[in-house]
Design a protein around this motif. Sequence first.
Motif, mmCIF file in Angstrom:
data_model
loop_
_atom_site.group_PDB
_atom_site.id
_atom_site.type_symbol
_atom_site.label_atom_id
_atom_site.label_comp_id
_atom_site.label_asym_id
_atom_site.label_seq_id
_atom_site.Cartn_x
_atom_site.Cartn_y
_atom_site.Cartn_z
ATOM 1 N N GLN A 17 0.863 -1.174 0.000
ATOM 2 C CA GLN A 17 0.000 0.000 0.000
ATOM 3 C C GLN A 17 0.905 1.231 0.000
ATOM 4 O OE1 GLN A 17 -2.255 -0.627 3.517
ATOM 5 N NE2 GLN A 17 -3.628 -2.087 2.539
ATOM 6 N N ALA A 18 1.066 1.826 -1.134
ATOM 7 C CA ALA A 18 2.056 2.888 -1.310
ATOM 8 C C ALA A 18 1.745 4.137 -0.491
ATOM 9 C CB ALA A 18 2.166 3.255 -2.784
ATOM 10 N N TRP A 19 0.516 4.316 -0.052
ATOM 11 C CA TRP A 19 0.153 5.536 0.663
ATOM 12 C C TRP A 19 0.843 5.617 2.017
ATOM 13 C CZ3 TRP A 19 -2.367 5.311 5.336
ATOM 14 C CH2 TRP A 19 -2.980 4.104 5.664
ATOM 15 N N ILE A 20 1.238 4.478 2.575
ATOM 16 C CA ILE A 20 1.916 4.497 3.868
ATOM 17 C C ILE A 20 3.307 5.119 3.735
ATOM 18 C CG2 ILE A 20 2.863 3.052 5.709
ATOM 19 C CD1 ILE A 20 0.473 1.174 5.207
ATOM 20 N N GLY A 21 4.056 4.672 2.759
ATOM 21 C CA GLY A 21 5.391 5.228 2.536
ATOM 22 C C GLY A 21 5.349 6.673 2.105
#
Length: 135
Positions: free
Chosen positions: A34-38
Amino acid sequence: MIQRLQTLFLILATLLNVSVYFTPIYEKAMDDPQAWIGIGLASSLLIAMALNITSIFLYNNRKNQVVWVKRAALLQVVGFGFCVGVLLSLGGIGTYLWDEALGTGLVFAGLIFQILAMRFIRKDEELVRSMNRIR
């Protein structure tokens, strides 16, 4: 004046935020499916660093400086939340996750330095008010 103790605290908070980008917690956050975390972690720390540096140069207006440091501290708390979330998704603090816990601790230490900077800005404001009463 720019050579006050709160300036040192804000610079240390900024340097700690920069050092988080070189720790495994940042790598794990960016490798998350889930790229939104990074992206959330990176952007919250980056904006907090920019607000710290901006607030250093607002030394003429201490009330405004406190407001900007509070905003930076809020984003620092968001970044800390992302770090804790990544750390807990990896399984908590175990024998193999000390490096990730170190990155989370750096974010927390940056938050502590921001709180100390706010405290010393307020002390300066109180000192100026007391000097104005003496006049």
